[in-house]
Design a protein around this motif. Structure first.
Motif, PDB file in Angstrom:
ATOM      1  N   CYS A   1     -21.060   9.341  31.652  1.00  0.00           N
ATOM      2  CA  CYS A   1     -22.240   8.894  30.621  1.00  0.00           C
ATOM      3  C   CYS A   1     -21.738   8.741  28.924  1.00  0.00           C
ATOM      4  CB  CYS A   1     -23.468   9.672  30.549  1.00  0.00           C
ATOM      5  SG  CYS A   1     -22.994  11.396  30.301  1.00  0.00           S
ATOM      6  N   THR A   2     -20.797   9.759  28.748  1.00  0.00           N
ATOM      7  CA  THR A   2     -20.294   9.798  27.603  1.00  0.00           C
ATOM      8  C   THR A   2     -19.129   8.787  27.267  1.00  0.00           C
ATOM      9  OG1 THR A   2     -20.468  12.272  27.605  1.00  0.00           O
ATOM     10  CG2 THR A   2     -18.652  11.305  26.131  1.00  0.00           C
ATOM     11  N   GLU A   3     -18.398   8.291  28.324  1.00  0.00           N
ATOM     12  CA  GLU A   3     -17.605   7.270  28.085  1.00  0.00           C
ATOM     13  C   GLU A   3     -18.269   6.048  27.935  1.00  0.00           C
ATOM     14  OE1 GLU A   3     -14.422   6.988  30.722  1.00  0.00           O
ATOM     15  OE2 GLU A   3     -13.579   8.812  30.396  1.00  0.00           O
ATOM     16  N   ARG A   4     -19.357   5.707  28.423  1.00  0.00           N
ATOM     17  CA  ARG A   4     -20.240   4.447  28.499  1.00  0.00           C
ATOM     18  C   ARG A   4     -21.249   4.393  27.320  1.00  0.00           C
ATOM     19  NH1 ARG A   4     -20.501   3.633  35.091  1.00  0.00           N
ATOM     20  NH2 ARG A   4     -18.268   3.416  35.091  1.00  0.00           N
ATOM     21  N   CYS A   5     -21.570   5.499  26.865  1.00  0.00           N
ATOM     22  CA  CYS A   5     -22.813   5.264  25.757  1.00  0.00           C
ATOM     23  C   CYS A   5     -22.328   4.435  24.519  1.00  0.00           C
ATOM     24  CB  CYS A   5     -23.107   6.636  25.327  1.00  0.00           C
ATOM     25  SG  CYS A   5     -24.184   6.605  24.032  1.00  0.00           S
ATOM     26  N   PRO A   6     -23.159   3.313  24.175  1.00  0.00           N
ATOM     27  CA  PRO A   6     -22.723   2.591  22.977  1.00  0.00           C
ATOM     28  C   PRO A   6     -22.834   3.246  21.793  1.00  0.00           C
ATOM     29  CG  PRO A   6     -24.866   1.862  24.028  1.00  0.00           C
ATOM     30  CD  PRO A   6     -24.445   2.992  24.948  1.00  0.00           C
ATOM     31  N   GLN A   7     -23.749   4.211  21.838  1.00  0.00           N
ATOM     32  CA  GLN A   7     -24.176   5.114  20.465  1.00  0.00           C
ATOM     33  C   GLN A   7     -23.202   6.232  20.337  1.00  0.00           C
ATOM     34  OE1 GLN A   7     -25.619   2.943  18.629  1.00  0.00           O
ATOM     35  NE2 GLN A   7     -27.113   4.323  18.107  1.00  0.00           N
ATOM     36  N   GLY A   8     -22.316   6.724  21.095  1.00  0.00           N
ATOM     37  CA  GLY A   8     -21.568   7.765  20.985  1.00  0.00           C
ATOM     38  C   GLY A   8     -22.404   9.017  20.855  1.00  0.00           C
ATOM     39  N   VAL A   9     -23.508   9.254  21.947  1.00  0.00           N
ATOM     40  CA  VAL A   9     -24.100  10.490  22.035  1.00  0.00           C
ATOM     41  C   VAL A   9     -23.352  11.313  22.712  1.00  0.00           C
ATOM     42  CG1 VAL A   9     -25.960  11.270  23.005  1.00  0.00           C
ATOM     43  CG2 VAL A   9     -26.183   9.006  21.731  1.00  0.00           C
ATOM     44  N   LYS A  10     -22.626  11.266  23.250  1.00  0.00           N
ATOM     45  CA  LYS A  10     -21.659  12.316  24.007  1.00  0.00           C
ATOM     46  C   LYS A  10     -22.772  13.339  24.919  1.00  0.00           C
ATOM     47  CE  LYS A  10     -17.852  12.266  21.267  1.00  0.00           C
ATOM     48  NZ  LYS A  10     -17.107  12.942  19.996  1.00  0.00           N
ATOM     49  N   PHE A  11     -23.436  12.508  25.919  1.00  0.00           N
ATOM     50  CA  PHE A  11     -24.570  13.324  26.481  1.00  0.00           C
ATOM     51  C   PHE A  11     -24.063  14.559  27.230  1.00  0.00           C
ATOM     52  CE2 PHE A  11     -27.439  14.119  30.152  1.00  0.00           C
ATOM     53  CZ  PHE A  11     -28.587  14.255  29.562  1.00  0.00           C
ATOM     54  N   THR A  12     -22.792  14.465  27.832  1.00  0.00           N
ATOM     55  CA  THR A  12     -22.106  15.702  28.685  1.00  0.00           C
ATOM     56  C   THR A  12     -22.066  16.856  27.802  1.00  0.00           C
ATOM     57  OG1 THR A  12     -20.662  14.071  29.461  1.00  0.00           O
ATOM     58  CG2 THR A  12     -20.288  16.397  30.019  1.00  0.00           C
ATOM     59  N   ASP A  13     -21.694  16.710  26.422  1.00  0.00           N
ATOM     60  CA  ASP A  13     -21.767  17.899  25.583  1.00  0.00           C
ATOM     61  C   ASP A  13     -23.125  18.183  25.063  1.00  0.00           C
ATOM     62  OD1 ASP A  13     -18.996  17.678  25.769  1.00  0.00           O
ATOM     63  OD2 ASP A  13     -18.842  16.594  23.864  1.00  0.00           O
ATOM     64  N   VAL A  14     -24.296  17.142  24.927  1.00  0.00           N
ATOM     65  CA  VAL A  14     -25.418  17.380  24.794  1.00  0.00           C
ATOM     66  C   VAL A  14     -26.246  18.337  25.823  1.00  0.00           C
ATOM     67  CG1 VAL A  14     -27.706  16.593  24.581  1.00  0.00           C
ATOM     68  CG2 VAL A  14     -25.915  15.548  23.443  1.00  0.00           C
ATOM     69  N   MET A  15     -25.694  17.979  27.111  1.00  0.00           N
ATOM     70  CA  MET A  15     -26.021  18.901  28.182  1.00  0.00           C
ATOM     71  C   MET A  15     -25.821  20.341  27.848  1.00  0.00           C
ATOM     72  SD  MET A  15     -28.279  17.803  29.841  1.00  0.00           S
ATOM     73  CE  MET A  15     -28.569  18.794  31.300  1.00  0.00           C
ATOM     74  N   ASN A  16     -24.363  20.490  27.516  1.00  0.00           N
ATOM     75  CA  ASN A  16     -23.827  21.857  27.438  1.00  0.00           C
ATOM     76  C   ASN A  16     -24.629  22.333  26.288  1.00  0.00           C
ATOM     77  OD1 ASN A  16     -21.913  21.559  29.432  1.00  0.00           O
ATOM     78  ND2 ASN A  16     -20.303  20.765  27.992  1.00  0.00           N
ATOM     79  N   ALA A  17     -25.024  21.785  25.209  1.00  0.00           N
ATOM     80  CA  ALA A  17     -25.753  22.478  24.070  1.00  0.00           C
ATOM     81  C   ALA A  17     -27.006  22.787  24.679  1.00  0.00           C
ATOM     82  CB  ALA A  17     -25.972  21.450  22.978  1.00  0.00           C
ATOM     83  N   ILE A  18     -27.668  22.199  25.417  1.00  0.00           N
ATOM     84  CA  ILE A  18     -29.048  22.207  25.983  1.00  0.00           C
ATOM     85  C   ILE A  18     -28.838  23.572  26.895  1.00  0.00           C
ATOM     86  CG2 ILE A  18     -30.976  21.671  27.604  1.00  0.00           C
ATOM     87  CD1 ILE A  18     -30.451  18.691  26.380  1.00  0.00           C
ATOM     88  N   LYS A  19     -27.846  23.606  27.796  1.00  0.00           N
ATOM     89  CA  LYS A  19     -27.780  24.686  28.702  1.00  0.00           C
ATOM     90  C   LYS A  19     -27.572  26.116  27.653  1.00  0.00           C
ATOM     91  CE  LYS A  19     -24.999  22.194  31.341  1.00  0.00           C
ATOM     92  NZ  LYS A  19     -24.085  21.957  32.327  1.00  0.00           N
ATOM     93  N   ASN A  20     -26.722  25.934  26.623  1.00  0.00           N
ATOM     94  CA  ASN A  20     -26.512  27.146  25.819  1.00  0.00           C
ATOM     95  C   ASN A  20     -28.011  27.752  25.249  1.00  0.00           C
ATOM     96  OD1 ASN A  20     -23.846  27.160  26.260  1.00  0.00           O
ATOM     97  ND2 ASN A  20     -23.261  25.991  24.406  1.00  0.00           N
ATOM     98  N   LEU A  21     -28.745  26.887  24.785  1.00  0.00           N
ATOM     99  CA  LEU A  21     -30.103  27.153  24.431  1.00  0.00           C
ATOM    100  C   LEU A  21     -31.076  27.867  25.509  1.00  0.00           C
ATOM    101  CD1 LEU A  21     -30.964  24.159  22.024  1.00  0.00           C
ATOM    102  CD2 LEU A  21     -30.345  26.378  21.377  1.00  0.00           C
ATOM    103  N   ALA A  22     -30.799  27.348  26.687  1.00  0.00           N
ATOM    104  CA  ALA A  22     -31.520  27.809  27.800  1.00  0.00           C
ATOM    105  C   ALA A  22     -30.968  29.187  28.241  1.00  0.00           C
ATOM    106  CB  ALA A  22     -31.322  26.862  29.022  1.00  0.00           C
ATOM    107  N   VAL A  23     -29.791  29.345  28.176  1.00  0.00           N
ATOM    108  CA  VAL A  23     -29.151  30.899  28.344  1.00  0.00           C
ATOM    109  C   VAL A  23     -29.630  31.715  27.208  1.00  0.00           C
ATOM    110  CG1 VAL A  23     -27.095  32.240  28.349  1.00  0.00           C
ATOM    111  CG2 VAL A  23     -27.161  29.876  29.699  1.00  0.00           C
ATOM    112  N   LYS A  24     -29.620  31.344  26.019  1.00  0.00           N
ATOM    113  CA  LYS A  24     -30.009  32.192  24.906  1.00  0.00           C
ATOM    114  C   LYS A  24     -31.590  32.603  25.170  1.00  0.00           C
ATOM    115  CE  LYS A  24     -27.002  30.471  21.379  1.00  0.00           C
ATOM    116  NZ  LYS A  24     -26.789  29.602  20.356  1.00  0.00           N
ATOM    117  N   GLN A  25     -32.506  31.724  25.845  1.00  0.00           N
ATOM    118  CA  GLN A  25     -33.714  32.173  26.018  1.00  0.00           C
ATOM    119  C   GLN A  25     -33.919  32.727  27.579  1.00  0.00           C
ATOM    120  OE1 GLN A  25     -37.022  30.038  24.950  1.00  0.00           O
ATOM    121  NE2 GLN A  25     -36.223  29.738  23.141  1.00  0.00           N
ATOM    122  N   GLY A  26     -33.031  33.198  28.054  1.00  0.00           N
ATOM    123  CA  GLY A  26     -32.665  33.801  29.288  1.00  0.00           C
ATOM    124  C   GLY A  26     -33.148  33.006  30.492  1.00  0.00           C
TER     125      GLY A  26
END
Ligand code: SF4
Ligand code: SF4
Length: 164
Positions: A75-100
């Motif tokens: 997804c990150t390689e093909r996104c035309p907007q440079g969203v870097k979804f793989t990294d976004v997922m890691n950010a979401i997972k980090n927030l999830a971990v912080k909430q337990g």
């Protein structure tokens, strides 16, 4: 209706890796590229981004699907907007971990890493087999992993989960 958190997208954007989320224009290329989506239609990167942008914080952070990503980066390689979804997922997972919110298998893996320094304990039986293939002996882990985990929140994750 689930309560919405309008600031959720900013929380994700502030987390390392989540910076690009607001650039998404919902083209769906990430979803079309995703190998996990190919085997499970319930997983949909574009929809996850929409849910974040709409503020569906608890629904996203408590869901199992945020842990489905295999970090293949298609997804990150093909996104035309440079969203870097793989990294976004890691950010979401980090927030999830912080909430337990951490799936039990991950907690178990952390616990094994803490105790053995690796996910698979190498014993004398394994070392004899390795010697048969001319491979060097693997020494027992020396506690570095345990120390790192005690110095970080990983230790707390294990404790929190075990208390539940
Ligand atoms: S490919 Fe990029 S812009 Fe398109 S939906 Fe996915 S994240 Fe958004
Ligand atoms: S990195 Fe994750 S979301 Fe992106 S294509 Fe690979 S499995 Fe799918």
């Amino acid at each position: 209706m689930t309560e919405l958190s309008p600031k959720f997208k900013y929380e994700v954007a502030q987390e390392p890796g989540g910076e690009g989320i607001k650039l998404c224009f919902a083209c769906g290329i990430c979803t079309a590229s995703c190998p996990i989506r190919a085997i499970d239609e319930g997983y949909n990167p574009r929809r996850i981004i929409r849910m974040v942008l709409l503020g569906m914080k608890q629904r996203v952070l408590s869901s199992d699907f945020i842990w489905f990503c295999s970090s293949c980066y298609a997804c990150t390689e093909r996104c035309p907007q440079g969203v870097k979804f793989t990294d976004v997922m890691n950010a979401i997972k980090n927030l999830a971990v912080k909430q337990g919110y951490v799936p039990t298998p991950f907690v178990q893996q952390i616990d094994i890493l803490k105790r053995f320094g690796r996910l698979y304990e190498i014993d004398e039986f394994d070392n004899k087999k390795r010697a048969g293939f001319g491979l060097p002996k693997v020494e027992k882990a020396r506690g570095f992993t345990k120390k790192i985990m005690e110095m970080t929140e990983l230790e707390q994750i294990i404790l929190r989960k075990n208390e539940k």
